[in-house]
Write an enzyme that holds these catalytic residues in place. Structure first.
Site, short mmCIF file in Angstrom:
data_model
loop_
_atom_site.label_atom_id
_atom_site.label_comp_id
_atom_site.label_asym_id
_atom_site.label_seq_id
_atom_site.Cartn_x
_atom_site.Cartn_y
_atom_site.Cartn_z
N HIS A 39 -3.29 6.11 6.72
CA HIS A 39 -2.51 6.70 5.65
C HIS A 39 -1.03 6.67 5.76
CE1 HIS A 39 -6.10 8.23 4.25
NE2 HIS A 39 -6.46 9.07 5.28
N GLU B 279 2.32 5.11 -0.29
CA GLU B 279 2.06 6.66 0.03
C GLU B 279 2.37 7.44 -1.18
OE1 GLU B 279 -0.22 7.21 1.92
OE2 GLU B 279 -0.62 5.21 2.48
N ALA B 280 1.84 8.26 -1.49
CA ALA B 280 2.58 9.15 -2.78
C ALA B 280 2.37 10.62 -2.65
CB ALA B 280 1.86 8.46 -4.13
N ASP C 56 -2.65 1.46 -6.68
CA ASP C 56 -1.14 1.32 -6.29
C ASP C 56 -0.48 0.76 -7.21
OD1 ASP C 56 -0.86 1.37 -3.13
OD2 ASP C 56 -2.83 0.59 -3.42
N ASP D 1 0.86 -1.39 -0.05
CA ASP D 1 -0.14 0.13 -0.29
C ASP D 1 0.79 1.29 -0.11
OD1 ASP D 1 -3.11 0.64 0.43
OD2 ASP D 1 -1.99 2.22 1.66
N ASP E 263 -1.37 0.91 6.94
CA ASP E 263 -2.49 0.69 6.06
C ASP E 263 -2.11 -0.95 5.71
OD1 ASP E 263 -3.66 2.89 6.58
OD2 ASP E 263 -3.10 3.76 4.37
#
Length: 341
Positions: free
Chosen positions: A285, A128-129, A226, A126, A290
């Site tokens: 988040h 994060e961006a 993702d 998962d 996550d």
């Protein structure tokens, strides 16, 4: 990035950064089947060959009895069998049905009848961006956290984790919104390596655990974004080929909706946890937290008898569904990323 992923879903965020044939074919994910779409129909010949064994008649009779049980009766029966009694009625019903199905199939397998094969491991990812509060349509999301949580389908537990932060290239300065949403600070990404170096360590981590060689495994994500968006964009930004081991994956939202027979609106991370009687653990988040919570859902589904299978894939820059009738395949052995140049 559960809610934030919802916000970017459907936007054309593919990056055109080279003249390769693959880039020319890249399109938005317009051909993906909805989460609530029914499974492909099985031909009569296939149905007869797969389900003519007497054990399936016994399973059908047990299912009919379970369908007539009240919520209290379901909870009492689950308690008698020392099974989890948490969750809404439909979840408890599915849990009891799966218990009897697994019991009957194990008994049948011992007598030479049909059985089922699981992946040895499932690897939850998962990302994060980078993000803005109101992302422009042409905003290029860059991965800033790469987490992985490895679960064993045999012991039904989390057995290992991986986490690294990633230094963005196009937008090195994180927005205040992104920092607040993810908890990832500017210092964390400034001190991190660029994506290609992190991906090499991901590959080494997978290789050390002999995934794809000694053990069969699959990638699992919470939604399609993702792999089809974040990883796809990042590989183009970093000018590396999309890794073959990530071209097929299990979208747990689809699996959850199909298994528990619920609409797509009930397959958000927080809703899935709630319906299973679970609470979110950690910081929302955070990529690693996550991933852990997604893994908890996957484990509960496996415990309830779900046969998690790859159901989505990338092909020529497009997101496609994998039909339930397709042969079960594990992800290929991971290898270091190749340059696009």
């Amino acid at each position: 990035m559960d809610e934030h992923k919802e916000n970017i879903h459907g936007k054309d965020v593919n990056v055109k950064m080279s003249n390769t044939r693959e880039d020319e074919k890249a399109k938005p994910c317009s051909r993906i089947c909805p989460a609530g779409e029914p499974d492909p129909q099985v031909s009569p010949s296939q149905s007869n060959s797969d389900f003519s064994h007497p054990v399936y008649k016994e399973i059908a009779l047990a299912n009919g009895h379970i369908n007539r049980m009240s919520k209290d009766e379901l909870r009492i029966k689950l308690a008698e069998l020392k099974l989890d009694t948490r969750g809404v009625k439909d979840v408890m019903k599915k849990r009891l049905k799966s218990h009897y199905k697994k019991q009957k199939l194990m008994q049948s397998a011992a007598e030479g009848g049909p059985t089922d094969t699981y992946y040895d491991y499932i690897c939850v990812v998962d990302f994060e961006a980078t993000c803005e509060e109101d992302n422009p349509s042409d905003f290029l999301h860059e991965i800033i956290e790469f987490p992985m949580v490895l679960i064993s389908t045999h012991t039904l537990e989390i057995v290992d984790t991986f986490q690294e932060y990633v230094k963005p290239e196009l937008n090195p300065q994180l927005s205040d919104f992104c920092v607040k949403l993810t908890g990832i600070t500017q210092k964390m990404v400034d001190e991190a390596d660029p994506f290609p170096a992190v991906l090499q360590r991901v590959v080494a981590w997978l290789q050390e655990r002999e995934l794809g060689t000694k053990y069969k495994y699959a990638i699992l994500t919470d939604g399609a974004w993702d792999m089809s968006k974040f990883l796809n964009i990042q590989c183009r930004v970093s000018r590396i080929r999309y890794p073959p081991f990530a071209k097929k994956w299990i979208n747990i939202r689809k699996s959850y909706g199909n298994f528990y027979k619920v609409p797509r609106t009930q397959t958000k991370l927080s809703t899935m946890l709630e319906k299973l009687g679970l609470k979110y653990e950690g910081r929302p988040h955070s990529g690693l937290d996550d991933s852990r919570n997604i893994a908890r859902i996957a484990l509960r589904m496996l415990q309830d008898g779900c046969q998690l299978r790859v159901n989505e894939r990338m092909h020529a820059g497009q997101l496609l569904s994998v039909p339930s009738s397709a042969p079960v395949e594990g992800a290929p052995p991971p290898h270091n990323p190749r340059s696009r140049d």
